[in-house]
Design a protein around this motif. Structure first.
Motif, short mmCIF file in Angstrom:
data_model
loop_
_atom_site.label_atom_id
_atom_site.label_comp_id
_atom_site.label_asym_id
_atom_site.label_seq_id
_atom_site.Cartn_x
_atom_site.Cartn_y
_atom_site.Cartn_z
N ARG A 199 30.67 -23.42 24.69
CA ARG A 199 29.75 -23.77 23.62
C ARG A 199 30.27 -23.21 22.31
O ARG A 199 30.97 -22.19 22.27
N SER A 200 29.90 -23.86 21.21
CA SER A 200 30.38 -23.42 19.91
C SER A 200 30.07 -21.95 19.69
O SER A 200 30.90 -21.18 19.23
N GLY A 201 28.84 -21.54 20.02
CA GLY A 201 28.47 -20.15 19.82
C GLY A 201 29.30 -19.20 20.65
O GLY A 201 29.65 -18.10 20.20
N ASP A 202 29.65 -19.61 21.88
CA ASP A 202 30.49 -18.77 22.73
C ASP A 202 31.87 -18.59 22.11
O ASP A 202 32.44 -17.49 22.13
N ALA A 203 32.43 -19.68 21.60
CA ALA A 203 33.76 -19.60 21.01
C ALA A 203 33.74 -18.75 19.75
O ALA A 203 34.65 -17.95 19.50
N VAL A 204 32.71 -18.93 18.92
CA VAL A 204 32.59 -18.10 17.72
C VAL A 204 32.48 -16.64 18.09
O VAL A 204 33.10 -15.77 17.48
N GLN A 205 31.69 -16.33 19.13
CA GLN A 205 31.53 -14.95 19.55
C GLN A 205 32.84 -14.37 20.05
O GLN A 205 33.18 -13.21 19.76
N ALA A 206 33.61 -15.18 20.79
CA ALA A 206 34.91 -14.71 21.28
C ALA A 206 35.84 -14.40 20.12
O ALA A 206 36.54 -13.38 20.11
N LEU A 207 35.85 -15.27 19.11
CA LEU A 207 36.68 -15.02 17.94
C LEU A 207 36.19 -13.81 17.17
O LEU A 207 36.97 -13.00 16.67
N GLN A 208 34.87 -13.68 17.07
CA GLN A 208 34.31 -12.52 16.36
C GLN A 208 34.75 -11.23 17.04
O GLN A 208 35.17 -10.27 16.37
N ASP A 209 34.64 -11.18 18.36
CA ASP A 209 35.04 -9.98 19.09
C ASP A 209 36.52 -9.68 18.87
O ASP A 209 36.91 -8.52 18.68
N ALA A 210 37.34 -10.74 18.92
CA ALA A 210 38.77 -10.54 18.75
C ALA A 210 39.11 -10.08 17.34
O ALA A 210 39.93 -9.18 17.14
N ILE A 211 38.48 -10.69 16.35
CA ILE A 211 38.76 -10.32 14.96
C ILE A 211 38.34 -8.88 14.70
O ILE A 211 39.05 -8.11 14.04
N GLU A 212 37.19 -8.49 15.22
CA GLU A 212 36.74 -7.12 15.02
C GLU A 212 37.66 -6.13 15.73
O GLU A 212 37.83 -5.00 15.30
N SER A 213 38.29 -6.60 16.82
CA SER A 213 39.23 -5.73 17.53
C SER A 213 40.51 -5.53 16.73
O SER A 213 41.05 -4.43 16.66
N VAL A 214 41.01 -6.62 16.13
CA VAL A 214 42.27 -6.50 15.40
C VAL A 214 42.07 -6.11 13.94
O VAL A 214 43.03 -5.80 13.25
N ARG A 215 40.83 -6.10 13.48
CA ARG A 215 40.54 -5.74 12.09
C ARG A 215 39.43 -4.70 12.02
O ARG A 215 38.60 -4.71 11.14
#
Length: 214
Positions: A4-20
């Motif tokens: 789902r769009s929200g799931d993908a956004v959440q996955a990207l959010q988690d990854a971005i917060e991890s690398v940034r």
């Protein structure tokens, strides 16, 4: 199957917060490497939402069907099939396994008939696909009761883009390969008739991945 769009956004959010995670508010350049089909299936549906959620992120998308080592190439994130990930990556699945389908237009099948077995394909025409980075043709491989079955076919057209493949199928130039969820996105998907569905090859899931944060 499709996240789902929200799931993908959440996955990207988690990854971005991890690398940034050195900033309270995610900001700066984030470089992402992904295949064209991954962009169409995963990123394109919520790219506007991503921009609204992260106004301070400068997002760089690099579309490439080849396998990329994100450390060597300087990327922060990648989206790839699970069987092509380097060891040690932090990964989150975005897509479950799915089929690579064979499709033909009704007018092509009316002229040439509908193949009933893989042997029939020798009398048909294949829309070929060439890998850009490796500069080699993608062989046609079917699944025969769990065993790979290579099939040789005449190839009147070769391209390196899934949109061109879809256009060639519509035009009746031959039988073409599209990932089933890509075909399902076509606005005129009823014009894409499945061929030899029982022999379709299944691809592994697609993952968002990045290096462990130091």
């Amino acid at each position: 199957m499709l996240a789902r769009s929200g799931d993908a956004v959440q996955a990207l959010q988690d990854a971005i917060e991890s690398v940034r995670d050195d900033n309270a508010i995610p900001s700066g350049l984030v470089r992402v490497t992904l295949s064209r089909f991954a962009y169409q299936l995963i990123f394109r549906p919520f790219i506007a939402e991503f921009g609204a959620r992260y106004p301070h992120i400068q997002l760089e998308l690099s579309l490439c069907d080849g396998t990329i080592n994100i450390l060597d190439a300087g990327y922060d994130l990648g989206i790839r099939f699970g069987d092509t990930l380097e060891e040690g990556m932090v990964a989150r699945r975005l897509l479950s396994p799915f089929a690579e389908g064979l499709y033909a237009a009704p007018k092509y099948l009316a002229r040439h008939g509908t193949p009933q077995t893989p042997d029939d394909l020798a009398r048909h025409r294949l829309i070929g696909y060439r890998y850009i980075t490796a500069n080699r043709l993608l062989p046609l491989t079917l699944d025969a009761d769990g065993e790979p079955l290579g099939v040789a076919m005449p190839t009147p057209l070769i391209c390196n883009d899934i949109d061109v493949t879809a256009d060639a199928i519509r035009a009746g130039l031959g039988i073409g390969r599209l990932f089933a969820p890509i075909c399902a996105q076509q606005p005129d998907r009823e014009r894409f008739r499945p061929v030899l569905r029982d022999y379709w090859k299944t691809y592994p899931g697609v993952y968002l991945y990045h290096l462990p944060h130091a």
